[in-house]
Write a protein that holds these residues in place. Structure first.
Motif, PDB file in Angstrom:
ATOM      1  N   UNK A 276     -14.087 -41.761  31.872  1.00 52.28           N
ATOM      2  CA  UNK A 276     -13.956 -42.047  33.304  1.00 52.28           C
ATOM      3  C   UNK A 276     -13.448 -43.464  33.548  1.00 52.28           C
ATOM      4  N   UNK A 277     -13.744 -44.368  32.621  1.00 54.59           N
ATOM      5  CA  UNK A 277     -13.304 -45.763  32.780  1.00 54.59           C
ATOM      6  C   UNK A 277     -11.787 -45.897  32.887  1.00 54.59           C
ATOM      7  N   UNK A 278     -11.027 -44.916  32.377  1.00 56.20           N
ATOM      8  CA  UNK A 278      -9.560 -45.009  32.343  1.00 56.20           C
ATOM      9  C   UNK A 278      -8.886 -44.323  33.530  1.00 56.20           C
ATOM     10  N   UNK A 279      -9.675 -43.722  34.416  1.00 56.63           N
ATOM     11  CA  UNK A 279      -9.077 -42.977  35.536  1.00 56.63           C
ATOM     12  C   UNK A 279      -8.684 -43.940  36.649  1.00 56.63           C
ATOM     13  N   UNK A 280      -7.442 -43.832  37.103  1.00 51.30           N
ATOM     14  CA  UNK A 280      -6.944 -44.663  38.210  1.00 51.30           C
ATOM     15  C   UNK A 280      -6.860 -43.826  39.476  1.00 51.30           C
ATOM     16  N   UNK A 281      -7.071 -44.478  40.609  1.00 62.36           N
ATOM     17  CA  UNK A 281      -6.961 -43.785  41.892  1.00 62.36           C
ATOM     18  C   UNK A 281      -5.495 -43.614  42.278  1.00 62.36           C
ATOM     19  N   UNK A 282      -5.232 -42.626  43.122  1.00 62.53           N
ATOM     20  CA  UNK A 282      -3.916 -42.454  43.759  1.00 62.53           C
ATOM     21  C   UNK A 282      -4.029 -43.063  45.159  1.00 62.53           C
ATOM     22  N   UNK A 283      -2.984 -43.762  45.583  1.00 66.57           N
ATOM     23  CA  UNK A 283      -3.009 -44.369  46.919  1.00 66.57           C
ATOM     24  C   UNK A 283      -2.064 -43.600  47.836  1.00 66.57           C
ATOM     25  N   UNK A 284      -2.586 -43.169  48.998  1.00 69.23           N
ATOM     26  CA  UNK A 284      -1.783 -42.385  49.942  1.00 69.23           C
ATOM     27  C   UNK A 284      -1.669 -43.087  51.286  1.00 69.23           C
ATOM     28  N   UNK A 285      -1.224 -42.349  52.301  1.00 69.03           N
ATOM     29  CA  UNK A 285      -1.084 -42.908  53.641  1.00 69.03           C
ATOM     30  C   UNK A 285      -2.456 -43.069  54.308  1.00 69.03           C
TER      31      UNK A 285
END
Length: 329
Positions: A276-285
């Motif tokens: 889980x430490x390697x998961x990045x978020x996606x940024x949206x509108x």
């Protein structure tokens, strides 16, 4: 100010199978109260209260607050009403304003009428920080609100207006609690309108990337469930005449950006699962109807109710993640 325990009372909890309601049911049953839960299971879940059904001091009434007769049946014999039943979610209200209005305004009015007719005095209800609308000043102070930004916010503000009228006309002891982004055990991660914290926890546990609306710099006064339980107990038991007929912010009084929330959540979950430490978020509108920043002043609740929240965001999130990991795996 002495914190008085709520005990040996007959309590009606509407929405008692929901996230906050079921936590209230558990707490007050454990304190030797008799608890009636009214829920139609549109939002509440059977599993939240299944373990309470064998308790002789617990009674479940499956009913809808939009039906006045259901409200009257539920309030019979009650000494205190804790009204949690509502259709939450700003996006839900934007998609379907009519149902939000029916439940949150007509249902609220039904409960007030049923409470008045049953001769119950104390009525504590879930209000909302969404009532602050476009008022930009921080921290949010109860007396200074703006223009509502969603149908949901309109419904919760109308609740406060109705409460004032019923207090003035009929002498009910009404207390509103403006909840700020409540999270904790029993809050579900699934569904189209899941709150951000359980939703992100659920996604990360499945090794999926959550989507943050905007740049992640919007901030919230995330409030752990234990602080909300304390506020309800104080509102239900206060004998301070100045405290009655008021609305209060219920929060911790600190703000956290969504990006900071995600990063702390990821690191806490990473202790259970290193991937889980390697998961990045996606940024949206940015999302329609969202308030950019939310931070509560809790001075009024401290002064008049004796409110003293014990759970910071980090302390609450640590406990919540432990619950999710052990109960949802």
């Amino acid at each position: 100010m002495e914190h008085k325990q709520l005990t040996s009372k007959n309590i009606l909890i509407t929405g008692g199978a929901g996230f906050i309601g079921s936590n209230l049911c558990e707490k007050f049953l454990a304190q030797e109260n008799k608890v009636v839960c009214l829920d139609d299971f549109s939002m509440g879940r059977q599993e939240n209260i299944a373990h309470l059904l064998e308790n002789p001091n617990f009674k479940l009434i499956e009913g809808d607050i939009r039906n006045l007769e259901d409200c009257k049946k539920a309030v019979e014999g009650a000494e205190i009403v804790l009204h949690q039943a509502a259709l939450g979610s700003v996006p839900r209200s934007i998609a379907d304003p009519i149902t939000s209005n029916d439940v949150n305004i007509s249902g609220f009015l039904n409960m007030l009428v049923a409470t008045k007719e049953a001769g119950v005095k104390r009525f504590v209800y879930a209000a909302s920080s969404s009532t602050y609308g476009d008022h930009q000043a921080l921290p949010k102070i109860e007396e200074n609100i703006g223009k509502p930004l969603s149908p949901y916010a309109v419904t919760k503000y109308v609740n406060e207006l109705y409460a004032n009228v019923f207090a003035d006309l009929y002498g009910l002891e009404l207390i509103g609690l403006r909840y700020f982004n409540v999270f904790g055990r029993k809050q579900r991660p699934d569904g189209a309108y899941a709150a951000v914290i359980p939703k992100f926890i659920g996604l990360l546990m499945e090794h999926k990337r959550p989507t943050i609306f905007g740049k992640g710099d919007f901030s919230r006064d995330f409030t752990y469930i234990e602080n909300v339980l304390q506020a309800n107990e104080l509102a239900a038991t206060t004998t301070n005449p100045e405290a009655i007929g008021q609305v209060y912010n219920v929060a911790f009084g600190e703000r956290t950006t969504v990006k900071e929330m995600f990063e702390l959540m990821r690191s806490l979950l990473g202790k259970y699962d290193e991937k889980i430490n390697d998961i990045e978020a996606i940024y949206g509108d940015n999302r329609q109807g969202d308030i950019p920043h939310s931070l509560a002043s809790i001075d009024k609740a401290k002064t008049l109710l004796g409110y003293s929240p014990q759970y910071s965001f980090k302390k609450g999130l640590t406990e919540a993640i432990d619950w999710y990991w052990n109960d949802l795996k």
